[in-house]
Design a protein around this motif. Structure first.
Motif, mmCIF file in Angstrom:
data_model
loop_
_atom_site.group_PDB
_atom_site.id
_atom_site.type_symbol
_atom_site.label_atom_id
_atom_site.label_comp_id
_atom_site.label_asym_id
_atom_site.label_seq_id
_atom_site.Cartn_x
_atom_site.Cartn_y
_atom_site.Cartn_z
ATOM 1 N N GLY A 100 0.713 -1.169 -0.216
ATOM 2 C CA GLY A 100 0.077 -0.092 0.097
ATOM 3 C C GLY A 100 0.752 1.323 -0.028
ATOM 4 N N ARG B 25 -3.512 3.932 2.567
ATOM 5 C CA ARG B 25 -3.769 3.012 3.335
ATOM 6 C C ARG B 25 -2.761 1.775 3.270
ATOM 7 N N SER C 228 -1.543 -1.892 4.357
ATOM 8 C CA SER C 228 -1.917 -3.062 4.684
ATOM 9 C C SER C 228 -0.757 -4.022 5.375
ATOM 10 N N TYR D 101 -4.106 -2.896 9.356
ATOM 11 C CA TYR D 101 -4.411 -1.482 8.395
ATOM 12 C C TYR D 101 -3.722 -0.176 9.199
#
Length: 125
Positions: free
Chosen positions: A8, A19, A21, A80
């Motif tokens: 990400g 975001r 991950s 996350y």
């Protein structure tokens, strides 16, 4: 043992969002507390955010409070890091880490047992 793979990262303009991950292998993901750290060029690795194994408690570095949110989905073995209002000083390699104790909000890198390989985040001004 847990294997962690981040994704990400990328290049974004100041004020933008990303975001991150972190996907974990193994059936025991829900027993680990998880953390995000970052390391900028020429600087030491620093704590960013952490979340307990249940997801019920979180803690953040002061400079990211209100901008970053850590969360987890234990059914997907994934943690996350939602990053909003990004600043050039957020530029770094971001690492996720797993702590086998699970129920504490650790902020020191030596307290974590497993690490991912990192993903680059670059914020342009």
């Amino acid at each position: 043992q847990v294997q962690l793979v981040e994704s990400g990262g990328g290049l974004v303009q100041a004020g933008g969002s990303l975001r991150l991950s972190c996907a974990a292998s193994g059936r025991t993901f829900s027993s680990y507390a998880m953390g995000w750290f970052r390391q900028a060029p020429g600087k030491e690795r620093e704590f960013v955010a952490t979340i307990t194994r249940s997801g019920g408690n979180t803690y953040y570095k002061d400079s990211v409070k209100g901008r970053f949110t850590i969360s987890r989905d234990n059914a997907k073995n994934t943690v996350y890091l939602q990053m909003n209002s990004l600043k050039p000083e957020d530029t770094a390699v971001y690492y996720c880490a797993a702590d086998s104790v699970g129920s504490y909000l650790y902020t020191r890198s030596y307290e974590y047992d497993y690490w991912g390989q990192g993903t680059q985040v670059t914020v342009s001004s």
